[in-house]
Design a protein around this motif. Sequence first.
Motif, PDB file in Angstrom:
ATOM      1  N   ALA A  72      34.182 -37.887  12.020  1.00 22.70           N
ATOM      2  CA  ALA A  72      35.039 -37.872  13.180  1.00 22.70           C
ATOM      3  C   ALA A  72      36.165 -37.177  12.613  1.00 22.70           C
ATOM      4  O   ALA A  72      36.846 -36.449  13.719  1.00 22.70           O
ATOM      5  CB  ALA A  72      35.616 -39.411  13.213  1.00 22.70           C
ATOM      6  N   ALA A  73      36.727 -36.620  11.510  1.00 15.37           N
ATOM      7  CA  ALA A  73      37.631 -35.762  11.165  1.00 15.37           C
ATOM      8  C   ALA A  73      37.226 -34.321  11.668  1.00 15.37           C
ATOM      9  O   ALA A  73      38.207 -33.687  12.007  1.00 15.37           O
ATOM     10  CB  ALA A  73      37.966 -35.793   9.685  1.00 15.37           C
ATOM     11  N   LEU A  74      36.302 -34.079  11.400  1.00 11.67           N
ATOM     12  CA  LEU A  74      35.663 -32.602  11.886  1.00 11.67           C
ATOM     13  C   LEU A  74      35.683 -32.553  13.269  1.00 11.67           C
ATOM     14  O   LEU A  74      35.932 -31.510  13.859  1.00 11.67           O
ATOM     15  CB  LEU A  74      34.221 -32.451  11.237  1.00 11.67           C
ATOM     16  N   ARG A  75      35.193 -33.442  14.044  1.00  9.43           N
ATOM     17  CA  ARG A  75      35.252 -33.685  15.648  1.00  9.43           C
ATOM     18  C   ARG A  75      36.843 -33.532  15.923  1.00  9.43           C
ATOM     19  O   ARG A  75      36.949 -32.525  16.943  1.00  9.43           O
ATOM     20  CB  ARG A  75      34.511 -34.915  16.119  1.00  9.43           C
ATOM     21  N   LEU A  76      37.403 -34.230  15.426  1.00 10.34           N
ATOM     22  CA  LEU A  76      39.044 -33.915  15.834  1.00 10.34           C
ATOM     23  C   LEU A  76      39.406 -32.698  15.333  1.00 10.34           C
ATOM     24  O   LEU A  76      40.334 -32.117  16.484  1.00 10.34           O
ATOM     25  CB  LEU A  76      39.929 -35.154  15.146  1.00 10.34           C
ATOM     26  N   LYS A  77      39.308 -32.079  14.443  1.00 12.61           N
ATOM     27  CA  LYS A  77      39.781 -30.525  14.102  1.00 12.61           C
ATOM     28  C   LYS A  77      39.174 -29.813  15.104  1.00 12.61           C
ATOM     29  O   LYS A  77      39.824 -28.974  15.614  1.00 12.61           O
ATOM     30  CB  LYS A  77      39.070 -30.514  12.604  1.00 12.61           C
ATOM     31  N   ALA A  78      37.894 -29.876  15.335  1.00  7.50           N
ATOM     32  CA  ALA A  78      37.287 -28.949  16.331  1.00  7.50           C
ATOM     33  C   ALA A  78      38.006 -29.270  17.635  1.00  7.50           C
ATOM     34  O   ALA A  78      38.164 -28.156  18.492  1.00  7.50           O
ATOM     35  CB  ALA A  78      35.812 -29.166  16.509  1.00  7.50           C
ATOM     36  N   ALA A  79      38.233 -30.293  18.232  1.00  5.18           N
ATOM     37  CA  ALA A  79      39.071 -30.691  19.378  1.00  5.18           C
ATOM     38  C   ALA A  79      40.292 -30.152  19.301  1.00  5.18           C
ATOM     39  O   ALA A  79      40.616 -29.407  20.362  1.00  5.18           O
ATOM     40  CB  ALA A  79      38.939 -32.006  19.755  1.00  5.18           C
ATOM     41  N   ALA A  80      41.023 -30.204  18.164  1.00  5.69           N
ATOM     42  CA  ALA A  80      42.338 -29.738  18.184  1.00  5.69           C
ATOM     43  C   ALA A  80      42.312 -28.273  17.984  1.00  5.69           C
ATOM     44  O   ALA A  80      43.299 -27.586  18.791  1.00  5.69           O
ATOM     45  CB  ALA A  80      43.023 -29.989  16.717  1.00  5.69           C
ATOM     46  N   ASP A  81      41.346 -27.513  17.466  1.00  3.14           N
ATOM     47  CA  ASP A  81      41.163 -26.223  17.563  1.00  3.14           C
ATOM     48  C   ASP A  81      40.847 -25.675  18.739  1.00  3.14           C
ATOM     49  O   ASP A  81      41.558 -24.649  19.166  1.00  3.14           O
ATOM     50  CB  ASP A  81      40.069 -25.713  16.677  1.00  3.14           C
ATOM     51  N   ARG A  82      40.071 -26.146  19.776  1.00  2.00           N
ATOM     52  CA  ARG A  82      39.542 -26.243  20.956  1.00  2.00           C
ATOM     53  C   ARG A  82      40.794 -25.852  21.840  1.00  2.00           C
ATOM     54  O   ARG A  82      41.236 -25.431  22.834  1.00  2.00           O
ATOM     55  CB  ARG A  82      38.509 -26.719  21.647  1.00  2.00           C
ATOM     56  N   PHE A  83      41.717 -27.079  21.674  1.00  2.00           N
ATOM     57  CA  PHE A  83      43.096 -27.401  22.423  1.00  2.00           C
ATOM     58  C   PHE A  83      43.969 -26.066  22.224  1.00  2.00           C
ATOM     59  O   PHE A  83      44.518 -25.568  23.146  1.00  2.00           O
ATOM     60  CB  PHE A  83      43.551 -28.713  22.181  1.00  2.00           C
ATOM     61  N   GLU A  84      44.302 -25.699  20.830  1.00  2.00           N
ATOM     62  CA  GLU A  84      45.009 -24.768  20.672  1.00  2.00           C
ATOM     63  C   GLU A  84      44.623 -23.390  21.130  1.00  2.00           C
ATOM     64  O   GLU A  84      45.516 -22.519  21.716  1.00  2.00           O
ATOM     65  CB  GLU A  84      44.862 -24.336  18.940  1.00  2.00           C
ATOM     66  N   LYS A  85      43.193 -23.070  21.527  1.00  2.00           N
ATOM     67  CA  LYS A  85      42.855 -21.961  21.880  1.00  2.00           C
ATOM     68  C   LYS A  85      42.793 -21.728  23.609  1.00  2.00           C
ATOM     69  O   LYS A  85      43.223 -20.914  24.266  1.00  2.00           O
ATOM     70  CB  LYS A  85      41.335 -21.761  21.661  1.00  2.00           C
ATOM     71  N   GLU A  86      42.647 -23.164  24.071  1.00  2.00           N
ATOM     72  CA  GLU A  86      42.753 -23.367  25.669  1.00  2.00           C
ATOM     73  C   GLU A  86      44.004 -23.446  26.012  1.00  2.00           C
ATOM     74  O   GLU A  86      44.518 -23.501  27.058  1.00  2.00           O
ATOM     75  CB  GLU A  86      41.879 -24.346  26.238  1.00  2.00           C
ATOM     76  N   GLN A  87      45.045 -23.960  25.315  1.00  3.29           N
ATOM     77  CA  GLN A  87      46.340 -24.336  25.569  1.00  3.29           C
ATOM     78  C   GLN A  87      47.262 -23.403  26.777  1.00  3.29           C
ATOM     79  O   GLN A  87      47.581 -23.701  27.549  1.00  3.29           O
ATOM     80  CB  GLN A  87      47.184 -24.836  24.426  1.00  3.29           C
ATOM     81  N   PRO A  88      47.257 -22.253  26.297  1.00  2.00           N
ATOM     82  CA  PRO A  88      47.870 -21.243  27.173  1.00  2.00           C
ATOM     83  C   PRO A  88      47.499 -21.332  28.772  1.00  2.00           C
ATOM     84  O   PRO A  88      48.072 -20.879  29.739  1.00  2.00           O
ATOM     85  CB  PRO A  88      47.928 -19.941  26.477  1.00  2.00           C
ATOM     86  N   THR A  89      46.214 -21.461  28.930  1.00  2.00           N
ATOM     87  CA  THR A  89      45.486 -21.699  30.264  1.00  2.00           C
ATOM     88  C   THR A  89      45.542 -22.861  30.967  1.00  2.00           C
ATOM     89  O   THR A  89      45.219 -22.915  32.227  1.00  2.00           O
ATOM     90  CB  THR A  89      43.951 -20.989  30.318  1.00  2.00           C
ATOM     91  N   LEU A  90      46.121 -23.955  30.135  1.00  2.00           N
ATOM     92  CA  LEU A  90      45.973 -25.235  31.005  1.00  2.00           C
ATOM     93  C   LEU A  90      46.935 -25.326  31.680  1.00  2.00           C
ATOM     94  O   LEU A  90      48.253 -25.169  31.493  1.00  2.00           O
ATOM     95  CB  LEU A  90      45.689 -26.208  29.802  1.00  2.00           C
ATOM     96  N   ALA A  91      46.729 -26.185  32.701  1.00  2.00           N
ATOM     97  CA  ALA A  91      47.912 -26.797  33.603  1.00  2.00           C
ATOM     98  C   ALA A  91      48.752 -27.758  32.771  1.00  2.00           C
ATOM     99  O   ALA A  91      48.237 -28.291  31.843  1.00  2.00           O
ATOM    100  CB  ALA A  91      47.425 -27.660  34.872  1.00  2.00           C
ATOM    101  N   GLU A  92      50.090 -27.639  33.057  1.00  2.00           N
ATOM    102  CA  GLU A  92      50.839 -28.805  32.358  1.00  2.00           C
ATOM    103  C   GLU A  92      50.411 -29.959  32.164  1.00  2.00           C
ATOM    104  O   GLU A  92      50.555 -30.808  31.018  1.00  2.00           O
ATOM    105  CB  GLU A  92      52.302 -28.730  32.992  1.00  2.00           C
ATOM    106  N   SER A  93      49.797 -30.803  33.314  1.00  2.00           N
ATOM    107  CA  SER A  93      49.548 -32.132  32.997  1.00  2.00           C
ATOM    108  C   SER A  93      48.092 -32.270  32.296  1.00  2.00           C
ATOM    109  O   SER A  93      48.082 -33.169  31.630  1.00  2.00           O
ATOM    110  CB  SER A  93      49.248 -32.501  34.498  1.00  2.00           C
ATOM    111  N   GLU A  94      47.435 -31.132  32.281  1.00  2.86           N
ATOM    112  CA  GLU A  94      46.066 -31.410  31.542  1.00  2.86           C
ATOM    113  C   GLU A  94      46.352 -31.199  30.047  1.00  2.86           C
ATOM    114  O   GLU A  94      46.215 -31.936  29.215  1.00  2.86           O
ATOM    115  CB  GLU A  94      45.220 -30.180  32.101  1.00  2.86           C
ATOM    116  N   ARG A  95      47.474 -30.262  29.955  1.00  3.84           N
ATOM    117  CA  ARG A  95      48.069 -29.880  28.358  1.00  3.84           C
ATOM    118  C   ARG A  95      48.541 -31.214  27.864  1.00  3.84           C
ATOM    119  O   ARG A  95      48.047 -31.511  26.829  1.00  3.84           O
ATOM    120  CB  ARG A  95      48.879 -28.844  28.428  1.00  3.84           C
ATOM    121  N   GLY A  96      49.401 -32.081  28.441  1.00  2.00           N
ATOM    122  CA  GLY A  96      49.844 -33.123  28.055  1.00  2.00           C
ATOM    123  C   GLY A  96      48.856 -34.367  28.082  1.00  2.00           C
ATOM    124  O   GLY A  96      49.068 -35.009  26.994  1.00  2.00           O
TER     125      GLY A  96
END
Length: 179
Positions: A72-96
Amino acid sequence: MTSSSRALLRSLSAAVALACSVAAMAPAAMAQELKIGYVNSDRVLRDAVPAKAAQSKLETEFSKRDKELNDAALRLKAAADRFEKEQPTLAESERGRRQRDLVEQERDLQRKRREFQEDLTQRKNEELSSVVERANRVIKQIWEQEKYDLILQDAVFASARVDITDKVIRALNAASAAK
């Protein structure tokens, strides 16, 4: 000489007389030597077969949950990394929304880890208390059979001459093998 000085002198004289009489009796008391033993409880709880069996039982019992938490910790880290990478292209509501999801997942993981640690600690205490109880019975048996005057556990310093830890471990192992 004042009366308080005389009283102090009498008290000191009485104390010296008492100390001299105790010192005179010391050789007689030493003739009957004390038999003292020392047991290193940490070694017993680490090296005795019942302690190793308890540790193995706990590892078996909790390994699946531990693996699930690590996954679960590995999945969470992967999701956080993915979010960091995709964050600049996400809409404000999706980012939140995704940020809240990550925070919630992190909180859930921390809660599960706390529960896991509490459960592990409780079970470890249960298993070790059983080993300690058996070790104390063995120590009492050695005390009675070999006529010790005193057996200590967890001393700051102890001579190898009084250390009976190996004897306790051997007795525990023999009792465990007999079961």
